[in-house]
Design an enzyme around this catalytic site. Structure first.
Site, PDB file in Angstrom:
ATOM      1  N   SER A   1      38.510  22.839  97.324  1.00 29.46           N
ATOM      2  CA  SER A   1      37.038  22.411  97.491  1.00 29.46           C
ATOM      3  C   SER A   1      36.751  22.069  96.062  1.00 29.46           C
ATOM      4  CB  SER A   1      36.134  23.426  98.007  1.00 29.46           C
ATOM      5  OG  SER A   1      34.446  23.107  97.864  1.00 29.46           O
TER       6      SER A   1
ATOM      7  N   TYR B   1      32.320  31.966  98.491  1.00 29.15           N
ATOM      8  CA  TYR B   1      33.164  30.702  98.639  1.00 29.15           C
ATOM      9  C   TYR B   1      33.633  30.046  97.754  1.00 29.15           C
ATOM     10  CZ  TYR B   1      34.354  26.089 100.803  1.00 29.15           C
ATOM     11  OH  TYR B   1      34.913  24.859 101.578  1.00 29.15           O
TER      12      TYR B   1
END
Length: 254
Positions: free
Chosen positions: A145, A158
């Site tokens: 990400s 995350y």
């Protein structure tokens, strides 16, 4: 040139590919010639996605297993290798998100995020790579990400999990390159998906995003397909340990 990007004769397993970005990448690899193996936690979801690809003329299989359960992983990978055929390409796509302020983040939510986004990459990759190493060939793509390198409010666990995926990718490259296995990552920026729908619908956030991103828009999920095909193909045979950002230039802008 077409042979550089052709995936004909290749077989690819994509975790979490029953829907969303995982399904789109599976479809993209299939269109490039690959035989694809759809994975989801439930067989019904995997089967439905595989049937959609078969209806388009592609070769697709459905194999359900929980990417956080080492027993299920070992059983499923052994079955694939024995009954479907060797896995040439692995895309570790399965992932989840939990949004809470850091001071309010529950321990179980932390454990869930780390289990799916980080530990599963290790478990599935290790199991598949043991087979690849024997064949002296393979491609592993880990979906990271933009938060692999950037932080943001309410998603600290995350970001931590995706940062770990970056280092897993680099460490796996160092250890597996000797077996002719290339391990790379794709780091998406902000894409309009089911996971981000609340942000897409947030007018203030979308206005901030378009101003912050040089491309001045959300990414379309289909725009990740090219990166997945490239890193799965012969064209990337000397690309290893790399994290390919697909973010409209957001990470490099100030």
């Amino acid at each position: 040139m077409s042979q550089l990007f052709s995936l004909a004769t290749k077989r690819a397993l994509i975790t979490g590919s029953g829907r969303g970005i995982g399904f789109l990448m599976a479809k993209g690899l299939a269109e490039a010639g690959a035989e694809v193996i759809i994975n989801a936690t439930q067989q019904a979801g995997a089967q439905s996605a595989a049937e959609k690809l078969r209806a388009l003329g592609h070769t697709a299989h459905a194999v359900a297993f929980d990417v956080t359960d080492s027993h299920q992983i070992h059983q499923a990978i052994d079955d694939i290798e024995a009954k479907i055929g060797p896995i040439d390409i692995l895309i570790n796509n399965a992932g989840i998100q939990r949004r809470r302020p850091f001071l309010e983040f529950a321990e179980q939510d932390w454990n869930d995020v780390i289990a799916v986004n980080q530990t599963a990459v290790f478990l599935v990759s290790q199991t598949v790579a043991r087979h690849m190493a024997k064949r002296q060939s393979g491609k592993i793509i880990n979906i990271g990400s933009m938060q692999s390198e950037l932080g943001r409010d309410t998603i600290t666990p995350y970001a931590a999990s995706k940062g770990a995926v970056t280092m897993l990718t680099r460490g796996m490259c160092v250890e597996l390159a000797r077996y002719n296995i290339q391990v790379n990552g794709i780091a998406p920026g902000y894409f309009a998906t089911e996971m981000t729908q609340a942000l897409v619908d947030d007018k203030a956030f979308t206005e901030w995003l378009t101003k912050r991103t040089p491309a001045a828009r959300w990414g379309n999920p289909e725009e990740l397909i090219g990166a997945a095909v490239f890193l799965s193909s012969k064209a990337s045979d000397f690309v290893n340990g790399h994290l390919l950002f697909v973010d409209g230039g957001m990470r490099v802008a100030v």
